[in-house]
Design a protein around this motif. Structure first.
Motif, PDB file in Angstrom:
ATOM      1  N   GLY A  78       0.816  -1.209   0.000  1.00  0.00           N
ATOM      2  CA  GLY A  78       0.000   0.000   0.000  1.00  0.00           C
ATOM      3  C   GLY A  78       0.848   1.257   0.000  1.00  0.00           C
ATOM      4  N   LEU A  79       1.969   1.204   0.724  1.00  0.00           N
ATOM      5  CA  LEU A  79       2.859   2.353   0.758  1.00  0.00           C
ATOM      6  C   LEU A  79       3.515   2.575  -0.604  1.00  0.00           C
ATOM      7  N   TYR A  80       3.894   1.474  -1.284  1.00  0.00           N
ATOM      8  CA  TYR A  80       4.458   1.608  -2.633  1.00  0.00           C
ATOM      9  C   TYR A  80       3.494   2.397  -3.518  1.00  0.00           C
ATOM     10  N   ALA A  81       2.231   2.027  -3.464  1.00  0.00           N
ATOM     11  CA  ALA A  81       1.236   2.697  -4.302  1.00  0.00           C
ATOM     12  C   ALA A  81       1.113   4.173  -3.929  1.00  0.00           C
ATOM     13  N   SER A  82       1.113   4.451  -2.629  1.00  0.00           N
ATOM     14  CA  SER A  82       0.998   5.835  -2.175  1.00  0.00           C
ATOM     15  C   SER A  82       2.195   6.666  -2.611  1.00  0.00           C
ATOM     16  N   LEU A  83       3.394   6.105  -2.455  1.00  0.00           N
ATOM     17  CA  LEU A  83       4.598   6.844  -2.835  1.00  0.00           C
ATOM     18  C   LEU A  83       4.652   7.065  -4.342  1.00  0.00           C
ATOM     19  N   ARG A  88       8.737  15.577  -1.644  1.00  0.00           N
ATOM     20  CA  ARG A  88       8.372  15.426  -0.235  1.00  0.00           C
ATOM     21  C   ARG A  88       7.397  14.249  -0.144  1.00  0.00           C
ATOM     22  N   LEU A  89       7.830  13.179   0.476  1.00  0.00           N
ATOM     23  CA  LEU A  89       7.006  11.971   0.551  1.00  0.00           C
ATOM     24  C   LEU A  89       6.199  11.983   1.842  1.00  0.00           C
ATOM     25  N   ARG A  90       4.905  12.158   1.726  1.00  0.00           N
ATOM     26  CA  ARG A  90       4.025  12.149   2.893  1.00  0.00           C
ATOM     27  C   ARG A  90       3.720  10.707   3.285  1.00  0.00           C
ATOM     28  N   GLY A  91       3.682  10.474   4.586  1.00  0.00           N
ATOM     29  CA  GLY A  91       3.298   9.159   5.083  1.00  0.00           C
ATOM     30  C   GLY A  91       4.410   8.125   5.029  1.00  0.00           C
ATOM     31  N   CYS A  92       5.630   8.569   4.798  1.00  0.00           N
ATOM     32  CA  CYS A  92       6.756   7.629   4.742  1.00  0.00           C
ATOM     33  C   CYS A  92       7.783   8.032   5.789  1.00  0.00           C
ATOM     34  N   HIS A  93       7.975   7.188   6.787  1.00  0.00           N
ATOM     35  CA  HIS A  93       8.904   7.466   7.876  1.00  0.00           C
ATOM     36  C   HIS A  93      10.337   7.499   7.350  1.00  0.00           C
ATOM     37  N   PRO A  94      11.205   8.401   7.891  1.00  0.00           N
ATOM     38  CA  PRO A  94      12.606   8.443   7.436  1.00  0.00           C
ATOM     39  C   PRO A  94      13.314   7.092   7.525  1.00  0.00           C
ATOM     40  N   ALA A  95      12.989   6.302   8.554  1.00  0.00           N
ATOM     41  CA  ALA A  95      13.624   4.985   8.674  1.00  0.00           C
ATOM     42  C   ALA A  95      13.243   4.083   7.513  1.00  0.00           C
ATOM     43  N   LEU A  96      12.013   4.233   7.031  1.00  0.00           N
ATOM     44  CA  LEU A  96      11.565   3.408   5.907  1.00  0.00           C
ATOM     45  C   LEU A  96      12.234   3.862   4.612  1.00  0.00           C
ATOM     46  N   ILE A  97      12.457   5.161   4.478  1.00  0.00           N
ATOM     47  CA  ILE A  97      13.205   5.650   3.311  1.00  0.00           C
ATOM     48  C   ILE A  97      14.596   5.041   3.289  1.00  0.00           C
ATOM     49  N   ARG A  98      15.231   4.972   4.457  1.00  0.00           N
ATOM     50  CA  ARG A  98      16.571   4.370   4.527  1.00  0.00           C
ATOM     51  C   ARG A  98      16.512   2.881   4.193  1.00  0.00           C
ATOM     52  N   GLN A  99      15.463   2.189   4.652  1.00  0.00           N
ATOM     53  CA  GLN A  99      15.319   0.762   4.327  1.00  0.00           C
ATOM     54  C   GLN A  99      15.161   0.544   2.829  1.00  0.00           C
ATOM     55  N   LEU A 129      13.097   3.509  -5.987  1.00  0.00           N
ATOM     56  CA  LEU A 129      14.106   4.366  -6.604  1.00  0.00           C
ATOM     57  C   LEU A 129      14.030   5.800  -6.098  1.00  0.00           C
ATOM     58  N   VAL A 130      12.824   6.318  -5.888  1.00  0.00           N
ATOM     59  CA  VAL A 130      12.732   7.694  -5.411  1.00  0.00           C
ATOM     60  C   VAL A 130      13.259   7.790  -3.975  1.00  0.00           C
ATOM     61  N   CYS A 131      13.028   6.758  -3.172  1.00  0.00           N
ATOM     62  CA  CYS A 131      13.595   6.752  -1.813  1.00  0.00           C
ATOM     63  C   CYS A 131      15.119   6.673  -1.877  1.00  0.00           C
ATOM     64  N   PHE A 132      15.632   5.881  -2.804  1.00  0.00           N
ATOM     65  CA  PHE A 132      17.075   5.797  -2.959  1.00  0.00           C
ATOM     66  C   PHE A 132      17.661   7.146  -3.356  1.00  0.00           C
ATOM     67  N   LEU A 133      17.014   7.848  -4.285  1.00  0.00           N
ATOM     68  CA  LEU A 133      17.537   9.136  -4.721  1.00  0.00           C
ATOM     69  C   LEU A 133      17.484  10.177  -3.606  1.00  0.00           C
ATOM     70  N   LEU A 134      16.442  10.147  -2.789  1.00  0.00           N
ATOM     71  CA  LEU A 134      16.382  11.067  -1.645  1.00  0.00           C
ATOM     72  C   LEU A 134      17.529  10.806  -0.675  1.00  0.00           C
ATOM     73  N   ASP A 135      17.801   9.532  -0.442  1.00  0.00           N
ATOM     74  CA  ASP A 135      18.922   9.178   0.439  1.00  0.00           C
ATOM     75  C   ASP A 135      20.256   9.507  -0.231  1.00  0.00           C
ATOM     76  N   ALA A 136      20.360   9.234  -1.542  1.00  0.00           N
ATOM     77  CA  ALA A 136      21.608   9.487  -2.257  1.00  0.00           C
ATOM     78  C   ALA A 136      21.932  10.979  -2.308  1.00  0.00           C
TER      79      ALA A 136
END
Length: 971
Positions: A178-183, A244-255, A280-287
């Motif tokens: 569900g989070l994948y779809a939201s992001l 800006r990813l709403r509903g996604c915890h920073p720890a989950l972005i790192r995961q 990929l978008v979470c990876f780019l935010l972390d990168a």
């Protein structure tokens, strides 16, 4: 081999892990029946049924679930329960054969203990809770552990472990989908093609753009720094910084970013669009943050090297200029003597001068003297200017980063603005009013020449150095950086601190006002100073002579003959053991390989896990291990290394080893686990890496090295390993190992050598409740400080140089506690916070207050150290333990001459963490074997004194064979 005095564990279908050979203490604590329990058990018919009922009662009370009907219990537990029920002992016992009886007993026990079933409403409630936890960044394993604790607190009977894990896993995966779809819906439309293009491999290259974004940087050089800055610019241009990813915890972005880093491009292309784009978008935010931090670190590294090379060139030029000027200086002095001779008229004096010194020689002498003066004033600046062309290959792009400044750093921002305009061509020359107050004193004089304009090239270099220094101190910051953001983003924000302040003071057991804390410090300082002064005349270690502290070399720790005899006996009886067999034995006792898990991946066999561990921990590598172990291929090792060996799993496995060892009987003779030490061990680095730096003391001027900074307890367990650059001060990492420690060991006393000592470390350790007790090399040169300038300490008065400001400490008390609570609660990496404080500008009042506080704590410690021989011996003993552990690590890390051949940070961290696992496994195996030898000796009526055992350490290593052909058949 069974571990003497330690309980191995039995894993069952139900998920209940029972101790195979529990100690008397465990039996008394976990398997004792009350009078009410015994009455309940007595209602059962037959001895076997009573044993089974009593067993299930204790299992539910202690583990929250029942054993399955077919599961057997260890006979020692069964007979312990039987003895309480006055039943005869048995040799073996099985489960009840009738399911109806088993279920009837379970229902009776559940009602008796007040437990409820895991019904559908609870399942739905738990499913919602698990989904929320998943969206907060918890892994399936962490969710399962917390769910078990949650249900047990509510007295809910836990279902079978496999069923429970499957239920929670399904819910967690559903939440992630569900989070994948939201992001995916939140990703800007223009960014989607760029995400897909990341996975494409251009015809002109064999690497995708994604691979280049994953790379750990090599040594900082202009071209590599520019490449990372270009990656950062590209990420900004495609709009990553605006996402800006709403509903996604920073720890989950790192995961999610970690998952991308461990997947190949071709594998990611197979994912569904929503999942692929979200990852990929979470990876780019972390990168974006990672690449920015790497660029800053590489710039720092390059400037250090550039300044060092310039200093060497300046020193060589200065030596040559002095040689030339020495003769010229003599001629000029002789000329002055002739001219100033009182007995000759002026004309005759000039004639005599040119007769003795030809005019051409005199002109050359003056030129040589002026050349020396020029080199002394401008030589260093000119050496730097000769390297400006290399610096300017990337510096314009670096200075274009979106820097922000703290109040008081306006001159630096103004200089940045001028430099940017010059680089863009808007300014053709340096303005006469360009700011220079930020410039290093060594360069300020050459820039501000007596006549003419400011020296432009030197000023440009000074801007680069100034930006570096202001980033270190935090006066300049980058909001998008993880390590170089605003300082107060590293701690509790003011609003959160207002809410959590009472809990914070309670957590650290500190008074809410500074008065009582400072009064306590002052009374303690007065007490130890009085005791030190009183015993100074009879002190065999320290004396005060001519206003200075004088020390004599402390006595070596004595070694008893009986201790040496016992050590030789252990060496002869331990017996040779191959490293894979040692790991097999240790894993059989404590199951540390169970920590190597990865959601959605099939767990490799134990043989593959142990082979991977040895490949990394001995520096052999998975390629060589694949050809050194029968039945294990390189691909098996690669898969295990890629998915199951990471920071979290290695830390969890190490925790199991450390916790297991702490309960072994011999460990208590060596220490309580409340004392520890930390020290760095240097290793050669053969690949270009951001971690590498020159370390001439050990490796000369041509080879680069890195340091592995380890924390070792007084029970010889290594509970923290950090890979650091040798150019970094070790003190930055002292708190990291202590505050990020998850093992059962919680040190309250910590020791380092001089490399770990700063006033800030004294202050922060004291605030978080740890006594910092280093061995200070230059102890007589240390200044002591007091809180009251009117207080006198007799003969020791001459050692007190100054008084710290009470007003400053009172003003900053709440901020110091706020910082300490933030560190204690792991809001930010301690090394980042400590480095900011160490580099802070003199105007930073928090850093000044911590320095003042640390000086008082350090003064108290130094006075205790010179007075207390027992303390000095404890410090020396623990530091010796850390050094001895280095010897064991060198023995195990044998391959490739103990040198790192890969510059990638993750690869190096994996190897050092595996090395810690190997050394801890060796300590566990040695301890178990030593215990068995001691039991045999004492069983044959031979006296083995605990005093001798306390002096023999489980770091013996000559009997361990880490080399050769590996045999994992029995694993």
């Amino acid at each position: 081999m069974a571990a003497p005095g330690a309980a191995s564990r039995r894993v069952s279908r139900s998920g209940v892990v029972l101790p195979e050979d529990p100690s008397d203490e465990e039996l008394a604590r976990n398997w004792t029946l009350s009078e009410s329990d015994r009455r309940m058990v007595s209602l059962c018919r037959g001895e076997d049924n009573r044993r089974r009922f009593a067993l299930q009662l204790c299992v539910l009370r202690g583990y929250g679930r029942f054993l399955e009907a077919e599961e057997m219990a260890p006979i020692r537990i069964v007979n312990h329960l039987g003895a309480q029920l006055e039943l005869s002992p048995v040799l073996f016992v099985g489960g009840i054969r009738r399911p109806s009886t088993e279920s009837d007993y379970a229902e009776r026990i559940r009602r008796y203990l007040g437990y409820v079933r895991f019904h559908r409403d609870l399942q739905r409630e738990l499913a919602d809770w698990a989904a929320r936890c998943t969206l907060e960044g918890l892994s399936i394993e962490e969710v399962t552990q917390q769910a078990e604790r949650r249900l047990r607190q509510g007295c809910v009977v836990l279902p079978r472990a496999a069923v429970f894990t499957r239920l929670l896993g399904a819910q967690c995966r559903r939440a992630v989908r569900g989070l994948y779809a939201s992001l995916a819906q939140q990703i800007p439309t223009a960014l989607v093609p760029e995400l897909d293009a990341l996975l494409a491999v251009p015809e002109s290259s064999n690497r995708s753009h994604l691979f280049r974004l994953k790379e750990y940087p090599p040594e900082g050089k202009p071209d590599t720094i520019l490449a990372f800055l270009e990656n950062y610019t590209w990420l900004q241009q495609i709009g990553v910084g605006e996402v800006r990813l709403r509903g996604c915890h920073p720890a989950l972005i790192r995961q999610f970013a970690w998952a991308v880093r461990h997947n190949d491009a071709w594998h990611l292309r197979e994912y569904p669009d929503e999942r692929r784009h979200a990852l990929l978008v979470c990876f780019l935010l972390d990168a974006l943050k990672t690449i920015l931090d790497h660029a800053i670190e590489m710039n720092d590294q390059y400037l250090i090297g550039m300044c060092r090379r310039s200093e060497h060139a300046f020193e060589r030029e200065l030596i040559d200029a002095r040689k030339q000027a020495r003769r010229g200086n003599e001629q000029v002095l002789r000329a002055m003597e002739i001219l100033l001779h009182g007995g000759w008229p002026r004309v005759e004096a000039l004639d005599r001068l040119f007769e003795e010194i030809p005019e051409q020689d005199l002109q050359q002498a003056v030129a040589d003297c002026r050349a020396l003066d020029h080199v002394e004033l401008f030589g260093y600046a000119e050496a730097l200017e000769s390297r400006l062309s290399h610096l300017n290959r990337y510096q314009p792009r670096f200075l274009a980063l979106p820097f922000e400044a703290q109040p008081g750093s306006e001159p630096m921002l103004a200089a940045l603005h001028i430099a940017r305009r010059m680089h863009s061509g808007m300014l053709m020359s340096l303005p006469a009013d360009a700011p220079v107050s930020f410039v290093d004193p060594d360069l300020r004089a050459p820039i501000k020449r007596a006549t003419g304009p400011l020296r432009q090239h030197t000023w440009e270099i000074a801007v680069g150095i100034g930006v570096r220094d202001h980033l270190r101190s935090g006066d300049l910051y980058l909001s998008e950086s993880r390590k170089h953001g605003q300082f107060w983003n590293l701690v509790y924000d003011q609003t959160q601190w207002e809410q959590d302040r009472p809990k914070g003071y309670e957590l650290l057991s500190l008074p809410t006002s500074p008065g009582p804390a400072l009064q306590h410090l002052e009374l303690e300082l007065d007490r130890v100073a009085a005791e030190a002064a009183e015993g100074l005349a009879a002190n065999p270690f320290a004396a005060v002579r001519h206003g200075r502290l004088k020390l004599k070399q402390p006595d070596r720790l004595e070694e008893l003959e009986s201790t040496e005899q016992l050590r030789r006996l252990f060496k002869s009886l331990l017996g040779r053991v191959r490293i894979e067999h040692l790991l097999r034995d240790v894993d059989g006792w404590c199951r540390f390989t169970e920590a190597f898990r990865c959601s959605g991946r099939t767990i490799p066999s134990r043989a593959v896990l142990l082979a991977t561990l040895i490949a990394h921990g001995t520096n052999l590598g998975i390629s060589a291990m694949g050809y050194s172990a029968e039945g294990i291929t390189v691909d098996m090792l690669r898969q295990a290394s890629q998915w199951f060996f990471n920071e979290d799993t290695l830390k969890a496995a190490n925790k199991i080893l450390v916790d297991y060892h702490s309960h072994m009987p011999l460990a208590a003779l060596w220490g309580t686990g409340r004392r520890s030490s930390s020290d760095g061990q240097r290793f050669l680095l053969r690949q270009s890496s951001l971690l590498g730096s020159f370390y001439p003391r050990y490796f000369g001027y041509y080879d680069q090295a890195l340091s592995v900074y380890t924390h070792v307890s007084d029970q010889f367990s290594t509970f923290s390993s950090q890979v650091i650059s040798c150019r970094k001060h070790e003190s930055l990492y002292v708190l990291s190992g202590l505050l990020l420690n998850d093992t059962i060991l919680q040190p309250q006393f910590h020791h380092t050598d001089t490399g770990g000592v700063t006033d800030h470390i004294f202050a922060l350790c004291h605030l978080v409740g740890i006594e910092f007790m280093p061995r200070i090399k230059d102890l007589p040169d240390q200044s002591l400080f007091k809180l009251d300038r009117h207080q006198h300490y007799g003969e020791l008065d001459c050692l007190f140089d100054a008084t710290v400001s009470r007003d400053l400490l009172g003003e900053q008390w709440d901020q110091m506690v706020r910082l300490a609570v933030s560190l204690k609660n792991r809001l930010s990496p301690p090394e980042v916070v400590v480095e900011r404080l160490a580099s802070a500008a003199p105007a930073d009042r928090l850093a000044r207050a911590l320095t003042a506080y640390g000086r008082i704590v350090k003064s108290i410690y130094i006075l205790r150290y010179i007075r207390d021989e027992k303390l000095r011996r404890a410090v020396q003993l623990q530091l010796n333990r850390g050094e001895a552990r280095h010897t064991l690590a060198r023995w195990l890390f044998f391959a490739n001459r103990g040198e790192f051949r890969d510059g990638d940070l993750n690869e190096i961290m994996n190897k050092t963490s595996c090395l810690s696992l190997l050394s801890n496994a060796a300590v566990v195996w040695n301890t178990a074997r030593m215990q068995k030898i001691v039991d045999q000796l004492r069983g044959s009526n031979q006296m083995v004194r605990d005093e001798d055992l306390a002096r023999i350490w489980p770091l013996l290593h000559e009997h361990i064979l880490p080399t050769g052909i590996y045999d994992f058949a029995s694993c």
